[in-house]
Every structure is written in structure tokens, then in C-alpha cells.
Design a protein around this motif. Structure first.
Motif, short mmCIF file in Angstrom:
data_model
loop_
_atom_site.label_atom_id
_atom_site.label_comp_id
_atom_site.label_asym_id
_atom_site.label_seq_id
_atom_site.Cartn_x
_atom_site.Cartn_y
_atom_site.Cartn_z
N THR A 109 44.91 43.86 27.10
CA THR A 109 44.41 43.31 29.17
C THR A 109 42.68 43.70 29.85
O THR A 109 43.28 44.57 30.42
N ILE A 110 42.63 42.70 30.44
CA ILE A 110 41.23 42.54 30.78
C ILE A 110 41.58 43.78 32.35
O ILE A 110 42.67 43.11 32.80
N PRO A 111 41.11 44.55 32.83
CA PRO A 111 40.88 45.19 33.71
C PRO A 111 40.63 44.44 35.03
O PRO A 111 39.51 43.48 34.74
N TYR A 112 41.38 44.68 36.23
CA TYR A 112 41.06 44.09 37.54
C TYR A 112 39.19 44.10 37.92
O TYR A 112 39.01 45.76 37.68
N ASN A 113 39.39 42.96 38.50
CA ASN A 113 37.74 43.77 39.38
C ASN A 113 36.76 44.65 38.66
O ASN A 113 35.69 44.57 39.61
N GLU A 114 36.67 44.04 37.66
CA GLU A 114 35.29 44.27 36.55
C GLU A 114 34.51 43.44 35.59
O GLU A 114 35.04 42.68 35.94
N THR A 115 33.71 43.92 35.85
CA THR A 115 32.17 42.75 35.17
C THR A 115 31.64 44.10 33.51
O THR A 115 31.70 44.94 33.60
N ILE A 116 32.58 42.94 32.81
CA ILE A 116 32.10 43.74 31.23
C ILE A 116 30.97 43.10 30.80
O ILE A 116 30.74 44.65 30.50
N PHE A 117 30.46 42.49 30.54
CA PHE A 117 29.04 41.93 30.69
C PHE A 117 28.37 42.48 31.99
O PHE A 117 28.34 41.09 32.71
N GLY A 118 27.61 42.56 31.73
CA GLY A 118 26.35 42.34 33.41
C GLY A 118 24.56 42.06 32.21
O GLY A 118 24.31 43.70 31.65
#
Length: 678
Positions: A109-118
Motif C-alpha cells: 500500500t503506497i504511503p501517504y504524502n510521500e514522493t516515490i521517485f524524484g
């Protein structure tokens, strides 16, 4: 090599920066955890990972635990399966030039309020992100909890190819790529063969500095908060933006193609369901080569999608297939469905693939679907009779259009269409009449009321509005429509022109003389006119648009009218009478002797509508007495009458006495006994 970074530094790619008004609209940007990795101490990339066996496709399994990974110029980071678990974070930064990220899958489950790739290509090279799958069971994201799959930093000055990336239900943006155009160094991005599924803010966000979207699909189910399929921002560099050969579906939730400012945007073969593209009939499919699971992406495999939409065209081999198509598409839960048609039902070899647990039995079928990649397809003859879910729910499309399964309950033929007569904001009342090829019923469509005064006779409807809405559901096609007034008419939510549906006066009444001298009176509850160049022009007079008085001895006289024929009376003599193409008995349409008394409900000069009802102990018919109007919304049921007036006058002929009378409003009432002798 790529590095797993346990320590974050203040150098490196800047915190995402946006305009003030966007900062206010999307407050998550000042809370987003972004990557600051430029001078962090490097450790081995393999920390916290396990390797899958060669039989599993030679990829590493990484458990997300808050770590950061950096990819530098010229490096390739590939074949990773990353498990978010229960919203555990991992951040991946790619900076420099000519780097590559490929074959990356995510589960959990993708985390809240995060950017995965920058990411950014901060040189003048070309960097690549390809064959990536975000989310296996990503779950529902509240609108205030916004995650981003790919953030493209304003420092991006080179070119980035994003190919075959599946953004499956991220919390916010799939790719946030507009910053280089309006707030950065003007780098370009090309998205190709990408898929966005229920990205509840924006699937594909780009700027107009030479960026493009091609062969992509974004789908919004309409069951969750959603804003845009694509969002194109005006930038500072020129070069424009191009969207080509793509399909965007909103299902009424948000916009398909949305712009910020006035970007230089070119749309080429872009299909949407909200009218914002240059084509229509968007199709829902996963583009060719786009992975459909985390494991598939990590192992370097590609999805079984199609670079072009599913075709309903019948090939030579399929020329004997029924013309109607039906697909059942999974939405994430295991769903057992049942469908039934009125005639032949077969599997569709061009849509989906039935499995051993799917079964067709005559005109019915049952089976199971799960994820959005799981489609069962059928073709059928006749009508769809029933759709039911024994467990779960699924998306059902008939001939490429999404349907509401609840409208197909097996009891009555489906009333899949809506018609709304909208009188709100009009200056006066509007009468209307329409006919459909199927069944029709009154309905509370878009706040419409259900009024007793509106009459349904088979597929034929008459009614009136004045400051309110009347709504209907119907099956089949709208065949005829007549509107007298300023009300708008909408079919399935789209405003239509009544002139496009049938003739304004679709019926023809013909009198054929039999040699005797006859005087007649004809009344309709719509409008009636003589026919140009016909004997009716010389021998008949039209009163108030609803009544004709005339004489005939020989020859034929014709009249065109709308509404219903309510009265054919011969004061003396007789003639043959034909309604459209059949001969009728005039006795069924009026009295041979004219009714003597008149009742007039006069709304002239009043403020607002007046409704009325009354009962007569004798006979009663509509009348054009004193230039009264005859409205389709005024109804006679035996000896009882109901109707309404606004700033006009209604009148009726009757004999006997008034047994009951009720009035609500300010209109005046005048009863004239023996009115014809005045």
C-alpha cells in the motif's frame, strides 16, 4: 552504481516549488517529503534486500523501510520488486544525465504524502524510466492524503522518456512533470504507452515546453474523488505540448483534458467522454507493453494490453457474430456476475478471454472477474435483460458505453436513457410532447418533479413545465419531440434541438367529402394547421392554433397537427375521416352535438402559476373558446379535469353541472351556460 542512502543532506534537488495559488489549492506540497541526497554517505544498494530466484525472473525484492536510493549520471537501476508493506516509505532520486530506471514493480500500500521517485536530467542528455508498475493493492487514499509516484524536479533541463509506466491508483499525481516548464529549466518529457487508473488528483501532468503524451490511457471509475486525467501548464519556454492517440475517461468525475493558463496545446486523435478532446467514444484498455503487476514489471515482462483500443469491428472470421458487445471488467475485488439477454449470447473473441469458471448457458452467462486487467467479453442479439452480482461489483459496458447494472433487474426492459425538460429560469410555461420507441416512465432526473398532470400513453408523453423540471427514463430511441415554449430539453445530460426529432406537426388528418354538405369542428390538444396548396386553405379556419372549423362536400381536405386528436364533430352532414393512414370513426373523437356550456380559467395578469381541478356530472372537452390555449399538460380523465395556467387562458366545453372545483393560485374562473347562443 545506485546507492541506498540512510542519511539525507540539505544539498541536491530542491523542494518542489509551485505558484502561490497552486500552493493554496494543493497544500500537500509544503508537507511532501522530497529527496536531498547529493552528498549523503553511500552504502551498499543491497542492504535490506533479498534476491528472487532465476525462475522468478532475476529481480531483487526490497522491503521499504524509509530508506533512500540514488541513481547518478550514466547509471542503470533495474529489476527491483519493492514492497511498501503497510504504507512504508522508500524514496528514489535520479539526478545527473543519461541515467536509466527500468523494470521496477511495487506491491503493498503506497504511503501517504510521500514522493516515490524524484528525478531530473540536469544535463543535456536523455534519461529513461520504463516498464514500471505502481501499486498492487494500493487501497483508497483520502483526498487530503496525497502521494506522488514520479516528481520531475525544476532542475530538469534535458529530456526524459517515460515509457510503459502503470500508475495504478496512486494517492495523488501519477507523474508531476510541469515544474520544469513554468518554474524550472525547461527540460522536456515524453510519455508513451502509459496507463493511469483512478489517480484521484491528476494522472499525467506536463508543461508546454515541448512535452508530449502519446498512446496513453487514463481511467477514472467515478467512484472516488478525482480531478483530471491530464493537466497541461503554460510555461516560459515555448515549444508547445502534444497529446496524441490517447483515451481519457472521467465517468463524470473531474475533467479529461485540463489546462492551466493558456498553454500551446495540440490534440491529435484524443478521445474523451466529456467533450474536451478532438474525438469521442474513449476506450478503456491497458496500452501495449505496459506491465499489469509488480512481479511482471520487476522481471522485465510486459502486459498483455494493446497499443490501440479494443475494436468492435467484425473481421471476416467473425462476420457471423452478433453485433452487440458486452464486457464485464473487474474493479479489484473478486466478483461473481450473472447476465441474461433476450436472444443469442456468445463469447466475444475480440474482448477478454473466458476461463473454465465462466459459463454460457443459452441466453445467460455467469463467471468471475477480479482486477482491472481481467475482462470477460460477450456478444448478443436482442436486448440486455438482467445484470446481477452475486458477490462484489464490476464495470459493465454495452457497445462501449458504461451502464448502470441496477437498471437491468430482469423485471422490465431497461430504461437506460433519460430525458429532462428544464423550465427553470424561463419566462413563461412550456408544453411538450414526445414519443420513444420503447417504454417510458416519470423519474426524478436532476431534481425533476413527478407531476400527475403529465400523461404517458405507451411510448407517447405529453406534459408542461413552468419554473420546474420534468424528468423521464425511457428505453429505445427518441423518435419525435415537440416543444412549445422556452424550456430546454436534455437527453442523457446533453441538450438537444427539438427540430432534430420528427416533424413539428407529425400527424395528418384528412377529410374526404361524400357528396353531402357538411360543417365540422376539429380540436387537438397540440397545434393544427391547414396544408399549403390544399383545399383546406379555402374551406377551413384555424382558431387559436388548436381548433379548425370548416365545411366540405366533395374532394379532400388535409390538416397537419401535433398532440392528440380530441374532437371531430359534424354539426350537419358527414364525411370520411382518416387519421394518418387509417380511417377512424368520428364518434370516438367527439360529440355529434356541441356541448353548450363553457368554463374558463384565466391567468392573464396574475403572478405565478395557478393549478386547478374539477369534475362534471356530464361530458367535458377542451375548447378554444375566447382564444383559449389547449396545453398538453391539461388532462381530461373521463369527467374529471386537471390542469394549470400561467399567464394564459384555459377553456372547456361541458354539459350538465359542475360537481367539484378546486383552484390553487390567483387565476379567475368564469362559467358560461349556453355560451354558444351568446
Amino acid at each position: 552504481m545506485a546507492r541506498d542512502e540512510p542519511v539525507r543532506d540539505t544539498d541536491g534537488p530542491a523542494e518542489p516549488t509551485v505558484s502561490d495559488d497552486e500552493q493554496n489549492e494543493h497544500s500537500i506540497l509544503d508537507r511532501r517529503s522530497y529527496l536531498k541526497l547529493a552528498s549523503a554517505t553511500a552504502v551498499a544498494a543491497g542492504v535490506g534486500t533479498t534476491a528472487a530466484s532465476a525462475a522468478d525472473g532475476d529481480y531483487e525484492v526490497i522491503e521499504a523501510r524509509g530508506q533512500s536510493i540514488r541513481i547518478d549520471s550514466g547509471e542503470t537501476w533495474e529489476n527491483k520488486l519493492i514492497d511498501f508493506g503497510d504504507r512504508n516509505n522508500i524514496t528514489i532520486a535520479a539526478k545527473g544525465s543519461n541515467w536509466t530506471i527500468r523494470n521496477i514493480g511495487f506491491t503493498g500500500t503506497i504511503p501517504y504524502n510521500e514522493t516515490i521517485f524524484g528525478v531530473c536530467d540536469s544535463g543535456s542528455g536523455t534519461s529513461v524510466i520504463e516498464n514500471v508498475y505502481f501499486g498492487e493493492s494500493t487501497g483508497e487514499q483520502p483526498s487530503s492524503e496525497r502521494s506522488i509516484c514520479i516528481w520531475v524536479d525544476p532542475d530538469h533541463s534535458g529530456h526524459l522518456d517515460v515509457t510503459n509506466v502503470n500508475f495504478n491508483v496512486p494517492g495523488n499525481n501519477g507523474i508531476y512533470g510541469s515544474a520544469p516548464a513554468y518554474n524550472g529549466d525547461g527540460g522536456t518529457i515524453a510519455l508513451e504507452g502509459c496507463y493511469g487508473n483512478d489517480c484521484h488528483h491528476t494522472a499525467f501532468r506536463i508543461g508546454d515546453c515541448g512535452m508530449s503524451i502519446e498512446d496513453c490511457v487514463s481511467y477514472k471509475s467515478g467512484t472516488r474523488a478525482a480531478n483530471r486525467n491530464i493537466w497541461v501548464w503554460e510555461g516560459n519556454y515555448g515549444g508547445g505540448a502534444t497529446v496524441r492517440n490517447s483515451h481519457f475517461i472521467t465517468n463524470g468525475t473531474g475533467g479529461s483534458v485540463v489546462t492551466n493558463g493558456s498553454p500551446n496545446l495540440t490534440l491529435d486523435n484524443v478521445h474523451t467522454d466529456d467533450g474536451r478532446g478532438d474525438g469521442s467514444n474513449p476506450q478503456h484498455f491497458v496500452p501495449d507493453g505496459c506491465p499489469e503487476s509488480g512481479e511482471e514489471a520487476a522481471s522485465g515482462g510486459s502486459g498483455g494490453g494493446s497499443s490501440s483500443p479494443p475494436s468492435n469491428d467484425v473481421s471476416d472470421a467473425d462476420e457471423d457474430l452478433p453485433e452487440n458487445t458486452l464486457t464485464v471488467t473487474g474493479t479489484g475485488d473478486a466478483t461473481e456476475y450473472y447476465i441474461e439477454t433476450t436472444d443469442e449470447l456468445v463469447a466475444d473473441p475480440n474482448a477478454g478471454s473466458l476461463e473454465v469458471h465462466d459459463e454460457i448457458d443459452g441466453t445467460s452467462a455467469s463467471g468471475w472477474v477480479t482486477t482491472s486487467a481481467h475482462v470477460d467479453g460477450f456478444r448478443f442479439v436482442g436486448d440486455l435483460h438482467e445484470v446481477a452480482f452475486r458477490q462484489g461489483s464490476a464495470r459493465v459496458e454495452v457497445n462501449g458505453e458504461v451502464i448502470d447494472p441496477d437498471q437491468y433487474n430482469g423485471d422490465e426492459p431497461s430504461l437506460e436513457n433519460t430525458l429532462l425538460v428544464d423550465g427553470i429560469g424561463t419566462a413563461s410555461g412550456t408544453s411538450y410532447e414526445f414519443a420513444v420507441s420503447g417504454a417510458v416512465e416519470k423519474a426524478t432526473v436532476e431534481g425533476a418533479t413527478i407531476d400527475d398532470e403529465d400523461a404517458i400513453d405507451g411510448g407517447h408523453v405529453t406534459g408542461g413545465v413552468a419554473g420546474w423540471r420534468d424528468g423521464f427514463r425511457f428505453g429505445g430511441d427518441l423518435e419525435e419531440l415537440t416543444v412549445d415554449g422556452d424550456a430546454r430539453v436534455l437527453v442523457n445530460g446533453e441538450q438537444i434541438d427539438p427540430a432534430d426529432y420528427g416533424q413539428e406537426q407529425p400527424h395528418v388528418l384528412t377529410l374526404v367529402g361524400n357528396g353531402s354538405s357538411a360543417n365540422y369542428e376539429i380540436t387537438v390538444d397540440g397545434t393544427i394547421e391547414t396544408v399549403a396548396g390544399d383545399d383546406s386553405e379555402d374551406h377551413a379556419t384555424v382558431s387559436s392554433g388548436t381548433t379548425v372549423e370548416g365545411s366540405i362536400e366533395r374532394g379532400a381536405q388535409r390538416f397537419r397537427f401535433s398532440g392528440t386528436l380530441t374532437d371531430v364533430t359534424f354539426i350537419d352532414g358527414s364525411a370520411h375521416v382518416y387519421l394518418d393512414d387509417r380511417r377512424i370513426d368520428p364518434d370516438q373523437y367527439g360529440e355529434q352535438e356541441l356541448l353548450p356550456n363553457a368554463i374558463v380559467i384565466d391567468g392573464a395578469g396574475t403572478d405565478g402559476e395557478t393549478s386547478y381541478s374539477f369534475a362534471i356530472d356530464g361530458e367535458v372537452v377542451t375548447a378554444s373558446y375566447r382564444d383559449a390555449s389547449v396545453d398538453p399538460g391539461d388532462e381530461i380523465d373521463g369527467r374529471s379535469v386537471t390542469g394549470s395556467v400561467d399567464d394564459e387562458l384555459d377553456a372547456y366545453w361541458f354539459d350538465g353541472d359542475i360537481a367539484d372545483f378546486r383552484l390553487r393560485g390567483n387565476a379567475s374562473v368564469d362559467v358560461q351556460y349556453n355560451a354558444r347562443s351568446d
